[in-house]
Design a protein around this motif. Structure first.
Motif, mmCIF file in Angstrom:
data_model
loop_
_atom_site.group_PDB
_atom_site.id
_atom_site.type_symbol
_atom_site.label_atom_id
_atom_site.label_comp_id
_atom_site.label_asym_id
_atom_site.label_seq_id
_atom_site.Cartn_x
_atom_site.Cartn_y
_atom_site.Cartn_z
ATOM 1 N N VAL A 112 -5.184 89.789 -1.706
ATOM 2 C CA VAL A 112 -5.949 90.538 -0.921
ATOM 3 C C VAL A 112 -5.342 90.978 0.409
ATOM 4 C CG1 VAL A 112 -8.218 89.372 -1.423
ATOM 5 C CG2 VAL A 112 -6.820 88.417 0.427
ATOM 6 N N ARG A 113 -4.160 90.771 0.503
ATOM 7 C CA ARG A 113 -3.523 91.202 1.876
ATOM 8 C C ARG A 113 -2.655 92.350 1.325
ATOM 9 N NH1 ARG A 113 -0.489 85.375 2.430
ATOM 10 N NH2 ARG A 113 -0.424 85.808 0.293
ATOM 11 N N ALA A 114 -2.573 92.811 0.340
ATOM 12 C CA ALA A 114 -1.865 93.966 -0.101
ATOM 13 C C ALA A 114 -2.755 95.260 0.410
ATOM 14 C CB ALA A 114 -1.809 94.205 -1.752
ATOM 15 N N PRO A 115 -2.055 96.027 1.184
ATOM 16 C CA PRO A 115 -2.441 97.251 1.801
ATOM 17 C C PRO A 115 -3.365 98.149 0.672
ATOM 18 C CG PRO A 115 0.041 97.627 1.765
ATOM 19 C CD PRO A 115 -0.413 96.068 1.341
ATOM 20 N N HIS A 116 -2.789 98.078 -0.465
ATOM 21 C CA HIS A 116 -3.459 99.053 -1.438
ATOM 22 C C HIS A 116 -3.562 97.934 -2.655
ATOM 23 C CE1 HIS A 116 -2.637 102.755 0.659
ATOM 24 N NE2 HIS A 116 -1.228 102.371 0.647
ATOM 25 N N TRP A 117 -4.804 97.908 -3.185
ATOM 26 C CA TRP A 117 -5.110 97.033 -4.442
ATOM 27 C C TRP A 117 -4.878 97.923 -5.667
ATOM 28 C CZ3 TRP A 117 -10.434 94.083 -2.950
ATOM 29 C CH2 TRP A 117 -9.959 93.172 -1.858
ATOM 30 N N GLU A 118 -3.870 97.438 -6.471
ATOM 31 C CA GLU A 118 -3.720 98.163 -7.834
ATOM 32 C C GLU A 118 -4.578 97.727 -8.677
ATOM 33 O OE1 GLU A 118 -1.562 100.293 -8.367
ATOM 34 O OE2 GLU A 118 -0.747 100.358 -6.236
ATOM 35 N N TRP A 127 -5.543 82.599 7.456
ATOM 36 C CA TRP A 127 -6.728 83.561 7.921
ATOM 37 C C TRP A 127 -6.536 85.152 7.921
ATOM 38 C CZ3 TRP A 127 -11.281 84.245 9.242
ATOM 39 C CH2 TRP A 127 -11.497 84.887 10.048
ATOM 40 N N GLU A 128 -4.897 85.420 7.581
ATOM 41 C CA GLU A 128 -5.015 87.118 7.437
ATOM 42 C C GLU A 128 -5.832 87.437 5.952
ATOM 43 O OE1 GLU A 128 -2.546 85.130 8.127
ATOM 44 O OE2 GLU A 128 -0.840 85.526 6.649
ATOM 45 N N CYS A 129 -5.882 86.511 5.036
ATOM 46 C CA CYS A 129 -6.337 86.938 3.891
ATOM 47 C C CYS A 129 -7.987 87.350 4.147
ATOM 48 C CB CYS A 129 -6.627 85.616 2.935
ATOM 49 S SG CYS A 129 -5.042 85.546 2.326
ATOM 50 N N CYS A 130 -8.476 86.771 5.300
ATOM 51 C CA CYS A 130 -9.957 87.423 5.458
ATOM 52 C C CYS A 130 -10.028 89.048 5.916
ATOM 53 C CB CYS A 130 -10.615 86.509 6.640
ATOM 54 S SG CYS A 130 -12.255 87.066 7.252
ATOM 55 N N ALA A 131 -9.076 89.420 6.644
ATOM 56 C CA ALA A 131 -9.063 90.872 7.170
ATOM 57 C C ALA A 131 -8.679 91.406 5.839
ATOM 58 C CB ALA A 131 -7.639 91.032 8.312
ATOM 59 N N GLY A 132 -7.821 91.046 5.041
ATOM 60 C CA GLY A 132 -7.522 91.780 3.771
ATOM 61 C C GLY A 132 -8.624 91.877 2.902
ATOM 62 N N LEU A 133 -9.172 90.741 2.612
ATOM 63 C CA LEU A 133 -10.357 90.549 1.951
ATOM 64 C C LEU A 133 -11.502 91.858 2.266
ATOM 65 C CD1 LEU A 133 -12.430 89.689 -0.305
ATOM 66 C CD2 LEU A 133 -13.284 88.287 1.401
ATOM 67 N N MET A 134 -11.775 91.904 3.565
ATOM 68 C CA MET A 134 -12.860 92.892 3.952
ATOM 69 C C MET A 134 -12.310 94.324 3.998
ATOM 70 S SD MET A 134 -15.209 90.856 4.871
ATOM 71 C CE MET A 134 -15.611 89.254 5.055
ATOM 72 N N GLN A 135 -11.142 94.460 4.293
ATOM 73 C CA GLN A 135 -10.701 95.884 4.270
ATOM 74 C C GLN A 135 -10.534 96.474 3.019
ATOM 75 O OE1 GLN A 135 -6.935 95.567 6.492
ATOM 76 N NE2 GLN A 135 -7.859 94.953 8.630
ATOM 77 N N GLY A 136 -10.046 95.431 2.065
ATOM 78 C CA GLY A 136 -10.214 95.998 0.523
ATOM 79 C C GLY A 136 -11.605 96.219 0.097
#
Ligand SMILES: C[S@@+](CC[C@H](N)C(=O)[O-])C[C@H]1O[C@@H](n2cnc3c(N)ncnc32)[C@H](O)[C@@H]1O
Length: 224
Positions: A89-95, A133-142
């Motif tokens: 989920v932390r990836a800036p682009h989800w492939e 914790w950064e997975c939360c931001a990753g999830l929301m942004q994705g």
């Protein structure tokens, strides 16, 4: 491999039906769903069996359980569950493979920006407390990038809330998580909702679930 030999989570076995019952009340008859952190695939197979108009894309950071997901789907005879894909989920682009909304459907869309797959449901159970914790931001942004206009991000798991005393079992679980990995731990619901808002999503539903868990639904913030 027989179903009985597949890796299985006892907690997923217990909570899959209560979660499904709430999903039934939130979801329309048809749609495209992306599951984040699919784990053993018990949830996605259970949901797909009971929601025949939906197509499901499993994913996880770890591919060691992908064979179990494939086997469970095949044994249930479900070709509406696509092969699992690797997704952090932390990836800036989800492939992601998946349905892409036609650009002409959105008059605001920039024709030079490539369209990304859009899902009516993005579902993530039991990841936020067993990940940094950064997975939360990753999830929301994705989710903000990949939710269809009226789509829902649904998360399930334990949360801490200022106004509600935390169950002793959740406090013990939190201490155990932090002992196993200092970056893990049960998250404050207010912090999760803040990350959602920063990404343009809003907490819309909070349903108390068995064993001191919550099922949450986030949707796009209304314009203006
Ligand atoms: C406790 S399991 C939950 C599995 C399943 N959702 C369930 O409720 O039974 C946590 C899952 O989160 C996944 N995970 C951890 N960090 C992740 C990340 N950064 N991106 C995607 N998945 C992640 C793990 O690989 C693991 O499968």
């Amino acid at each position: 491999m027989m179903q009985s030999q597949l890796p299985s989570s006892p907690a997923s076995e217990r909570n899959k039906q209560p979660i499904l019952e709430v999903l039934h009340s939130w979801l329309g008859p048809t749609g495209q769903a992306l599951e984040i952190a699919s784990g053993t695939g018990q949830h996605i197979v259970h949901f797909a069996q009971s929601l025949p108009g939906w197509h499901w894309q499993p994913s996880d950071l770890d591919n060691s359980l992908f064979e179990a997901i494939r086997q469970r789907s095949a044994q249930a005879g479900l070709d509406r569950i696509f092969p699992p894909v690797l997704l952090d989920v932390r990836a800036p682009h989800w492939e992601l493979p998946g349905p892409v909304a036609p650009v002409e459907a959105d008059p605001q869309a920039d024709p030079d920006t490539p369209a990304v797959p859009q899902f009516d449901l993005i579902y993530c159970a039991n990841m936020l407390h067993i990940a940094p914790w950064e997975c939360c931001a990753g999830l929301m942004q994705g989710a903000a990038r990949h939710l269809a206009q009226d789509g829902l991000l649904v998360t399930y798991g334990p949360y801490l809330e200022d106004a509600i005393p935390t169950a002793p079992s959740n406090l013990a679980f939190d201490a155990d998580l932090r002992r196993r990995d200092p970056d893990w731990g049960i998250r404050q619901l207010a912090d999760v909702a803040r990350e959602a808002e920063a990404a343009g999503l809003q907490l819309q539903q909070r349903v108390t679930m068995p064993a001191n868990n919550l099922l949450l639904a986030f949707a796009r913030q209304a314009p203006g």
